[in-house]
Motif scaffolding. Sequence first.
Motif, PDB file in Angstrom:
ATOM      1  N   ASP A   1       0.829  -1.208   0.000  1.00 19.38           N
ATOM      2  CA  ASP A   1       0.000   0.000   0.000  1.00 19.38           C
ATOM      3  C   ASP A   1       0.864   1.259   0.000  1.00 19.38           C
ATOM      4  O   ASP A   1       0.490   2.282  -0.570  1.00 19.38           O
ATOM      5  CB  ASP A   1      -0.919   0.003   1.222  1.00 19.38           C
TER       6      ASP A   1
ATOM      7  N   GLY B   1      -2.526   5.813   1.916  1.00 21.56           N
ATOM      8  CA  GLY B   1      -3.960   6.011   1.827  1.00 21.56           C
ATOM      9  C   GLY B   1      -4.711   5.537   3.054  1.00 21.56           C
ATOM     10  O   GLY B   1      -5.901   5.834   3.207  1.00 21.56           O
TER      11      GLY B   1
ATOM     12  N   LYS C   1      -1.622   7.889  -2.332  1.00 19.44           N
ATOM     13  CA  LYS C   1      -2.784   7.213  -2.893  1.00 19.44           C
ATOM     14  C   LYS C   1      -4.060   7.829  -2.339  1.00 19.44           C
ATOM     15  O   LYS C   1      -4.029   8.569  -1.354  1.00 19.44           O
ATOM     16  CB  LYS C   1      -2.716   5.724  -2.569  1.00 19.44           C
TER      17      LYS C   1
END
Length: 776
Positions: A28, A142, A228
């Motif tokens: 991520d 994110g 993100k």
Amino acid sequence: MFDKKTVSIEWGGKTLTLETGQVARQADGAVIATLGETVVLCAVTAARSVKEGQDFFPLTVHYQEKFFASGRIPGGFFKRERGATEKETLVSRLIDRPIRPLFPEAFLNEINVICHVLSYDGENEPDVLAMVAASAALTISGVPFMGPIGAARVGYKDGEYQLNPTDEQVAAGNLDLVVAATQDAVMMVESEAKELSEDVMLGAVVFAHDASRKVIDGIIQLAEQAAKEPWELSAQIDRGEAKAKLKSLIGADLAAAYKLTDKQQRQNAVNEARTKARDAFADLKAENPAEYLATLKLVKKLEAEIVRTAILKDGRRIDGRDTKTVRPIEATVGFLPRTHGSALFTRGETQSICTTTLGTKDSEQMIDGLNGLSYQHFMLHYNFPPYSVGEVGRFGAPGRREVGHGKLAWRALHPVLPTKDEFPYTIRVVSDITESNGSSSMATVCGGSLSLMDAGVPLKRPVSGIAMGLILEGKDFAVISDILGDEDHLGDMDFKVAGTSEGITSLQMDIKIPGITEEIMKTALAQAHEGRAHILGEMAKALGETRGELSAHAPRIETLQIDKSKIREVIGTGGKVIREIVAETGAKVDIDDEGLIKISSSDLSQIEAAKNWILGIVEEPEVGKIYTGKVVNMVDFGAFVNFMGGKDGLVHISEIRSDRVEKVADVLSEGQPVKVKVLGIDDRGKVRLSMRVVDQETGAELEDTRPPREERPRGERGDRGPRGDRGDRGPRRDGSDRGGRGGDRGPRRDRGDRPERSEGGEAPTFAPAFLSRDDD
């Protein structure tokens, strides 16, 4: 192919680079942080859903040092990185502590934060760099993270703060402090100091916070390029009605429970209230298990409101104390009969048995890390068994919490220990927590200090420690001294300060809220100073200073410095000599490359025997001095005696006794101890010894009553008459011509140099040439 994003900033005179998009792209968030030639990769991954029935936040931080980072292969049998080392565990905690409070309370998704040290230049420490990389990776991932945070290490020397000092600079200075902070507030502090004042420590925290802001700016720049899309959190469910129902149901019960000063009684009353709440919502458990768990979590909120309100509004704590009072203290030293040093330290319902054990260099801990092999001569081990809190639980290897608490106490005591030159022992302190209700790590500091002094370790000064808490509501806050376990769980800060009467030796801070201000820290430090002074006074009632001598059960160590050229003689071929010394004396003997010898034993006579043996090897015999030795070989003309451990000399048969000795074996035997005087040493190093001039019982020198050889009576020889003319001696028996003395006798055999006769006309007496014992 790669969408690589990079940000570089100037930081403390060096370039800090953050980059993403090239490595670990399926995570991520992944960031490589570089400072100098030290490189750390941090990758963050988060689960997309919460497991059914889960009611906690499963954050896992794992920091690992790859040995290839410094061009090394792991030592030992397994040539790969294995379980986490103590340093890796401590750095994992260092990263976890400041980021955990920055996740929303409603976010319960599992998260992994994994940091790898990929390159290490030996100058820029990777721990702070890993914190920076973790913060950056979370910020761009994110996931709902209320960061970023920055981090910095601070040193202090000659009145000036140093940003991100090297290991050498830290060792030469007076401070090693690590701070993690958001843009507005400090989140975490970890430090070791050499008795610095509160003002200096606070200044160091502020200095680190300012440096952290530069890192935060760099992370924000990277996030602007590579972040993100933020995750969408599910809407918060309004549970006001459930909370009101709980308050009416068990509010009064909880309020009454938290007025009980005894911990066990209080826990029983609280558990009864919780059981009452579970029974009341039993139907909900069957209909909606997730909602049932969420409702029961509100019980803790009710408990926090009751405790916090009482402290903020009334200044009354759970056990009835005000905000500054320290619980009653009882300290005992010499608690255990066979340990080298021991102490039982009790503060309220927190108790620790601390023991100190002294060992030799063989007991040092070998550490295999990025910097290579190193050795630690001071160890502190902290144990927290489940019975200390009245619970049944797993009992096994120490966990991260135990490692962290032990290291905190280690940092508090380490600055006041003597150097290895001053006290050449390996020191191990063990703290076994037997009761716990708040700040067992600070009980370890106090008990550890007492046990060290009881063992005779010459500390600079005694050390005490105290844990401070915080209750913060808006702008109102209360700092509380010597916190209880419940005050730790329900409060906003765990602020631990340890030090001597002269200053702070360790400072640690963890918080559960998004940071605290400089004002709060200043108040906490001042209040902690008063508490530490009070605890030191209570400790002094048990033992105010280090004992003058070591325990009778502790090994004694004596050091001896010899010339480096003599090291080979002490060790011997293949270690033969040093092994013989150890085997025969019973003492341990260690020698380093500089010629420093450490002789250790619990028996002083063994140390003295080994010391004399070694001195005998390295020292030269002195003419006229008396030594004790033993007969190692006998020959017709005398006996060889070994003395000074490694020297042999000859006692001529005429020097054994004042009266005539016909046969050496009639007077001496091999292995017999004798006392000898050195008569002389020739150019080849051969030593002449005498027994007859030494009293064999007392070792005192006797008067030599024998007259010099030239004065001794030889008896009347009478007139031998004329010797005749030797020139004409007649023919030999075989008929050959003898020839006259004055004639041509031909070449003589080479008989070597013949010594001159003495003035008395008599040739000197020679001791026969002899070899050393090894050559014999």
